[in-house]
Design an enzyme around this catalytic site. Structure first.
Site, PDB file in Angstrom:
ATOM      1  N   ILE A  41       0.902  -1.158   0.000  1.00 11.19           N
ATOM      2  CA  ILE A  41       0.000   0.000   0.000  1.00 11.19           C
ATOM      3  C   ILE A  41       0.945   1.213   0.000  1.00 11.19           C
ATOM      4  O   ILE A  41       1.962   1.209   0.691  1.00 11.19           O
ATOM      5  CB  ILE A  41      -0.897  -0.058   1.254  1.00 11.19           C
ATOM      6  N   SER A  42       0.644   2.228  -0.781  1.00  9.35           N
ATOM      7  CA  SER A  42       1.527   3.409  -0.864  1.00  9.35           C
ATOM      8  C   SER A  42       1.420   4.245   0.406  1.00  9.35           C
ATOM      9  O   SER A  42       0.494   4.080   1.195  1.00  9.35           O
ATOM     10  CB  SER A  42       1.120   4.281  -2.050  1.00  9.35           C
TER      11      SER A  42
END
Ligand code: SAH
Length: 201
Positions: A41-42
């Site tokens: 996940i960024s």
């Protein structure tokens, strides 16, 4: 889109809800985190910046390639008519669906499989968000943008990529603008780093 409302929604969206195990405790750090199956996940500031760049409108139909945890999907779904989201890893897709449904986000359509060819049956789209890195801008995705549409896509080699804003004008011309350097996981398939079409552009 209203950037003030985007910031409000962003601050009210609990990132730990989209993470599992020990990573839940790290959710508040502005760092990319593992979501399993070799995917990440960024960092939240990048997710919100990409959403602002995509600039969805209330009537927008948005195609997202790379559902992952569903975190980016949740933000998009809060600002548009419908999100069409594609994820190749069945387990991630199913978990994301459960989370987004639990949040009451009913305007999301899910597909499991390779998103390299977009979603022709539902095209065209007002906005396209790609959250895995491709070797080139995917031709099918450019085709599936409406005139006046926007796409945000990381393009480049393994390691660092250019985050591109692709705009299709009302007379059908395409403009690509490099916004910043980013590091995404690979868009697996023919347009990834290990795909066969890297030399076609
Ligand atoms: N936006 C996500 C993070 C995505 S990570 C989030 O907020 O959590 C990138 C995702 O793209 C991964 O889940 C990966 O499985 C998916 N992906 C990679 N290649 C793909 C492809 N060809 N088609 C569909 N999904 C793909």
């Amino acid at each position: 889109m209203d950037k003030k409302v985007l910031n409000e929604v962003f601050h009210n969206l609990d990132r730990s809800f989209f993470l599992d195990g020990p990573c839940k405790d790290l959710a508040s750090f502005d760092e990319p985190l593992p979501i399993g199956y070799g995917q990440t996940i960024s960092q939240p500031t990048l997710v919100v910046a990409m959403t602002a760049l995509l600039d969805p409108e209330p009537h927008s139909r948005v195609l997202e390639i790379g559902t992952g945890s569903g975190y980016q999907t949740a933000l998009l779904a809060s600002f548009c008519q419908t999100v069409y989201t594609v994820e190749r890893i069945v387990e991630l897709a199913e978990k994301a669906r459960q989370r987004l449904q639990a949040l009451g986000l009913c305007n999301v359509c899910y597909r499991t499989g390779d998103g390299s060819e977009g979603w022709p049956q539902e095209a065209p789209f007002d906005r396209i968000m790609v959250t895995a890195a491709a070797a080139i801008v995917l031709p099918a995705l450019e085709e599936q943008m409406v005139r006046g549409g926007r796409m945000v896509i990381p393009v480049g080699p393994q390691g660092w990529q250019d985050l591109l804003l692709v705009r299709k004008t009302h007379d059908g011309r395409i403009f690509r603008e490099s916004i910043e350097k980013v590091a995404f996981v690979e868009l697996v398939g023919p347009y990834g780093w290990h795909g066969k079409r890297e030399d076609t552009e």
